[in-house]
Scaffold this motif. Structure first.
Motif, mmCIF file in Angstrom:
data_model
loop_
_atom_site.group_PDB
_atom_site.id
_atom_site.type_symbol
_atom_site.label_atom_id
_atom_site.label_comp_id
_atom_site.label_asym_id
_atom_site.label_seq_id
_atom_site.Cartn_x
_atom_site.Cartn_y
_atom_site.Cartn_z
ATOM 1 N N ALA A 194 -11.626 -2.364 8.823
ATOM 2 C CA ALA A 194 -11.881 -3.118 7.679
ATOM 3 C C ALA A 194 -13.194 -2.723 6.816
ATOM 4 C CB ALA A 194 -12.154 -4.579 8.214
ATOM 5 N N ARG A 195 -14.162 -2.430 7.147
ATOM 6 C CA ARG A 195 -15.237 -1.870 6.299
ATOM 7 C C ARG A 195 -14.900 -0.567 5.509
ATOM 8 N NH1 ARG A 195 -18.731 2.120 6.228
ATOM 9 N NH2 ARG A 195 -18.062 2.886 8.471
ATOM 10 N N LYS A 196 -14.067 0.339 6.018
ATOM 11 C CA LYS A 196 -13.563 1.538 5.437
ATOM 12 C C LYS A 196 -12.701 0.960 4.303
ATOM 13 C CE LYS A 196 -14.308 4.833 9.255
ATOM 14 N NZ LYS A 196 -13.642 5.559 10.137
ATOM 15 N N ALA A 197 -12.006 0.172 4.663
ATOM 16 C CA ALA A 197 -10.776 -0.516 3.473
ATOM 17 C C ALA A 197 -11.716 -0.919 2.385
ATOM 18 C CB ALA A 197 -9.752 -1.405 4.226
ATOM 19 N N PHE A 198 -12.389 -2.029 2.655
ATOM 20 C CA PHE A 198 -13.302 -2.355 1.560
ATOM 21 C C PHE A 198 -14.226 -1.697 0.937
ATOM 22 C CE2 PHE A 198 -13.503 -6.477 4.587
ATOM 23 C CZ PHE A 198 -12.485 -7.177 3.858
ATOM 24 N N GLU A 199 -14.726 -0.670 1.638
ATOM 25 C CA GLU A 199 -15.599 0.632 0.660
ATOM 26 C C GLU A 199 -14.647 1.239 -0.098
ATOM 27 O OE1 GLU A 199 -17.682 2.518 3.653
ATOM 28 O OE2 GLU A 199 -19.262 1.156 3.864
ATOM 29 N N LYS A 200 -13.578 1.607 0.328
ATOM 30 C CA LYS A 200 -12.322 2.405 -0.451
ATOM 31 C C LYS A 200 -12.193 1.463 -1.718
ATOM 32 C CE LYS A 200 -8.252 5.080 -0.515
ATOM 33 N NZ LYS A 200 -6.985 5.505 0.325
ATOM 34 N N ALA A 201 -12.049 0.171 -1.467
ATOM 35 C CA ALA A 201 -11.523 -0.801 -2.488
ATOM 36 C C ALA A 201 -12.620 -0.789 -3.624
ATOM 37 C CB ALA A 201 -11.389 -2.114 -1.994
ATOM 38 N N ILE A 202 -14.024 -0.681 -3.123
ATOM 39 C CA ILE A 202 -14.982 -1.059 -3.946
ATOM 40 C C ILE A 202 -15.248 0.498 -4.817
ATOM 41 C CG2 ILE A 202 -17.775 -0.579 -3.875
ATOM 42 C CD1 ILE A 202 -16.906 -3.440 -3.735
ATOM 43 N N THR A 203 -14.935 1.433 -4.390
ATOM 44 C CA THR A 203 -14.954 2.680 -5.240
ATOM 45 C C THR A 203 -13.969 2.800 -6.366
ATOM 46 O OG1 THR A 203 -13.511 3.845 -3.911
ATOM 47 C CG2 THR A 203 -15.778 3.999 -3.025
ATOM 48 N N LYS A 204 -12.861 1.925 -5.994
ATOM 49 C CA LYS A 204 -11.879 1.777 -7.100
ATOM 50 C C LYS A 204 -12.004 0.784 -8.199
ATOM 51 C CE LYS A 204 -9.455 4.937 -4.943
ATOM 52 N NZ LYS A 204 -9.205 6.333 -5.283
ATOM 53 N N ALA A 205 -12.848 -0.259 -7.633
ATOM 54 C CA ALA A 205 -13.235 -1.466 -8.559
ATOM 55 C C ALA A 205 -14.571 -1.817 -8.226
ATOM 56 C CB ALA A 205 -12.220 -2.535 -8.361
ATOM 57 N N PRO A 206 -15.514 -0.897 -8.791
ATOM 58 C CA PRO A 206 -16.979 -1.367 -8.227
ATOM 59 C C PRO A 206 -17.627 -2.872 -8.845
ATOM 60 C CG PRO A 206 -16.794 0.185 -9.845
ATOM 61 C CD PRO A 206 -15.459 0.017 -9.463
ATOM 62 N N LEU A 219 0.718 -1.273 -0.042
ATOM 63 C CA LEU A 219 0.117 0.172 -0.132
ATOM 64 C C LEU A 219 0.739 1.262 0.203
ATOM 65 C CD1 LEU A 219 -2.906 -1.090 2.449
ATOM 66 C CD2 LEU A 219 -3.040 -0.297 -0.098
ATOM 67 N N GLN A 220 2.007 1.374 0.608
ATOM 68 C CA GLN A 220 3.017 2.270 0.415
ATOM 69 C C GLN A 220 3.325 2.656 -0.869
ATOM 70 O OE1 GLN A 220 6.114 1.121 3.295
ATOM 71 N NE2 GLN A 220 5.199 1.959 4.871
ATOM 72 N N LEU A 221 3.689 1.307 -1.735
ATOM 73 C CA LEU A 221 3.948 1.792 -3.251
ATOM 74 C C LEU A 221 2.815 1.857 -4.042
ATOM 75 C CD1 LEU A 221 6.165 -1.820 -3.073
ATOM 76 C CD2 LEU A 221 6.999 0.771 -3.222
ATOM 77 N N ASP A 222 1.614 1.690 -3.724
ATOM 78 C CA ASP A 222 0.518 1.924 -4.506
ATOM 79 C C ASP A 222 -0.792 1.749 -3.696
ATOM 80 O OD1 ASP A 222 -1.373 1.741 -6.635
ATOM 81 O OD2 ASP A 222 -0.954 -0.076 -7.443
ATOM 82 N N PRO A 223 -0.798 2.981 -3.136
ATOM 83 C CA PRO A 223 -1.974 3.201 -2.007
ATOM 84 C C PRO A 223 -3.380 3.057 -2.441
ATOM 85 C CG PRO A 223 -1.060 5.435 -2.482
ATOM 86 C CD PRO A 223 -0.378 4.300 -3.049
ATOM 87 N N ASP A 224 -3.795 3.236 -3.750
ATOM 88 C CA ASP A 224 -5.124 3.346 -4.227
ATOM 89 C C ASP A 224 -5.348 1.906 -4.769
ATOM 90 O OD1 ASP A 224 -5.934 5.711 -3.237
ATOM 91 O OD2 ASP A 224 -4.790 6.801 -4.866
ATOM 92 N N ASN A 225 -4.538 1.101 -4.798
ATOM 93 C CA ASN A 225 -4.981 -0.337 -5.656
ATOM 94 C C ASN A 225 -5.907 -1.173 -5.004
ATOM 95 O OD1 ASN A 225 -4.592 -3.239 -6.315
ATOM 96 N ND2 ASN A 225 -2.938 -2.638 -7.528
ATOM 97 N N PRO A 226 -7.139 -1.422 -5.524
ATOM 98 C CA PRO A 226 -8.138 -1.932 -5.011
ATOM 99 C C PRO A 226 -7.864 -3.320 -4.130
ATOM 100 C CG PRO A 226 -8.488 -1.865 -7.377
ATOM 101 C CD PRO A 226 -7.229 -1.163 -7.034
ATOM 102 N N ALA A 227 -7.030 -4.229 -5.004
ATOM 103 C CA ALA A 227 -6.637 -5.445 -4.679
ATOM 104 C C ALA A 227 -6.097 -5.545 -3.235
ATOM 105 C CB ALA A 227 -5.729 -5.977 -5.640
ATOM 106 N N TYR A 228 -5.047 -4.389 -3.198
ATOM 107 C CA TYR A 228 -4.237 -4.330 -1.942
ATOM 108 C C TYR A 228 -5.058 -3.686 -0.816
ATOM 109 C CZ TYR A 228 -0.443 -4.275 -5.466
ATOM 110 O OH TYR A 228 0.146 -4.633 -6.510
ATOM 111 N N LEU A 229 -6.151 -2.743 -1.015
ATOM 112 C CA LEU A 229 -7.156 -2.129 -0.063
ATOM 113 C C LEU A 229 -7.941 -3.607 0.574
ATOM 114 C CD1 LEU A 229 -8.001 0.918 -1.687
ATOM 115 C CD2 LEU A 229 -6.955 0.864 0.421
ATOM 116 N N ASP A 230 -8.389 -4.320 -0.474
ATOM 117 C CA ASP A 230 -8.941 -5.508 -0.240
ATOM 118 C C ASP A 230 -8.093 -6.470 0.848
ATOM 119 O OD1 ASP A 230 -11.358 -7.232 -0.340
ATOM 120 O OD2 ASP A 230 -9.786 -8.612 -1.624
ATOM 121 N N SER A 231 -7.195 -6.498 0.491
ATOM 122 C CA SER A 231 -6.355 -7.646 1.478
ATOM 123 C C SER A 231 -5.903 -7.077 2.701
ATOM 124 C CB SER A 231 -4.747 -7.826 0.650
ATOM 125 O OG SER A 231 -4.951 -8.361 -0.469
#
Length: 237
Positions: free
Chosen positions: A205-217, A179-191
């Motif tokens: 965890a919910r916030k991380a998943f919701e941010k991931a969803i905005t990147k890969a709906p 995430l330091q290298l790619d903070p907006d990557n949805p797969a990394y946010l999901d993990s």
């Protein structure tokens, strides 16, 4: 007055232009027509395989590359052709053949990062999580900032099991670095969301998943993780 003559665009140039435009179906038609007129050409066969792969026809991609390698054994892009074949074998679900081809090529190029990544993918999809993790760790020893391996190690240590403290620590180190290298990557946010859930930090965890969803709906696995988290929270209340 001198009459202007229209200059015909060379066939190969037009084919490569269509591929660059991602017009793969048109390129396939042009390649097929050109080879029917002029005979087999290694460069055209290679690009035919690329177009097959890009259009999801992975079985055809494999057969074209096999034909290419058999008829033109000294083809300059031989290594890339093998990598593409392995990728297509994985996409068709033929993990056994993909792994066999990967091991064959790794004997010639022991530390090839792309081959090792393909091997890890085939191992993961075939259900050999332990060896997949070991392969990703090998990649990270060779290239410590290989983002996808950082994420894959974390995810494979966490998903579908209860990790021990050592596994949790390793997963945290790897996903934080990814995430330091790619903070907006949805797969990394999901993990990261999966990790936080395992740590009992449900709201984070919910916030991380919701941010991931905005990147890969449309990513089903993220939606599944969010749904599972909501069900867990309801059962806990």
């Amino acid at each position: 007055m001198e009459k202007k003559t229209s200059r015909k665009i060379p066939a190969k140039r037009r084919i490569f232009t269509e591929i660059l435009k991602e017009n793969y179906t048109i390129a396939l038609t042009l390649i097929d027509r050109e080879m029917s007129e002029t005979g087999k050409d290694p460069e055209l066969l290679y690009n035919f395989a690329i177009c097959c792969s890009r259009t999801g026809n992975h079985k055809k991609c494999v057969s074209i590359i096999e034909e290419l390698l058999e008829e033109f054994p000294k083809f300059s892009e031989r290594d890339n052709a093998f990598r593409m074949m392995i990728y297509s074998l994985i996409r068709t679900g033929d993990y056994k053949s993909a792994l066999a081809k990967t091991e064959e090529r790794l004997k010639l190029s022991l530390d090839d990062i792309i081959l090792l990544s393909l091997k890890a993918s085939a191992l993961e999809k075939s259900g050999d999580t332990k060896t997949a993790i070991e392969t990703h760790l090998r990649i990270l020893r060779l290239r410590p900032e290989q983002k996808n391996s950082l994420n894959s190690v974390a995810y494979l240590l966490l998903e579908g099991k209860e990790p021990n403290p050592e596994e949790l620590k390793l997963a945290m180190e790897n996903i934080k670095r990814a995430l330091q290298l790619d903070p907006d990557n949805p797969a990394y946010l999901d993990s990261f969301g999966v990790l936080l859930s395992k740590l009992g930090k449900q709201e984070e965890a919910r916030k991380a998943f919701e941010k991931a969803i905005t990147k890969a709906p449309t990513e089903d696995i993220i939606l599944e993780h969010l749904k599972k988290l909501s069900q867990t929270n309801r059962q806990a209340t």
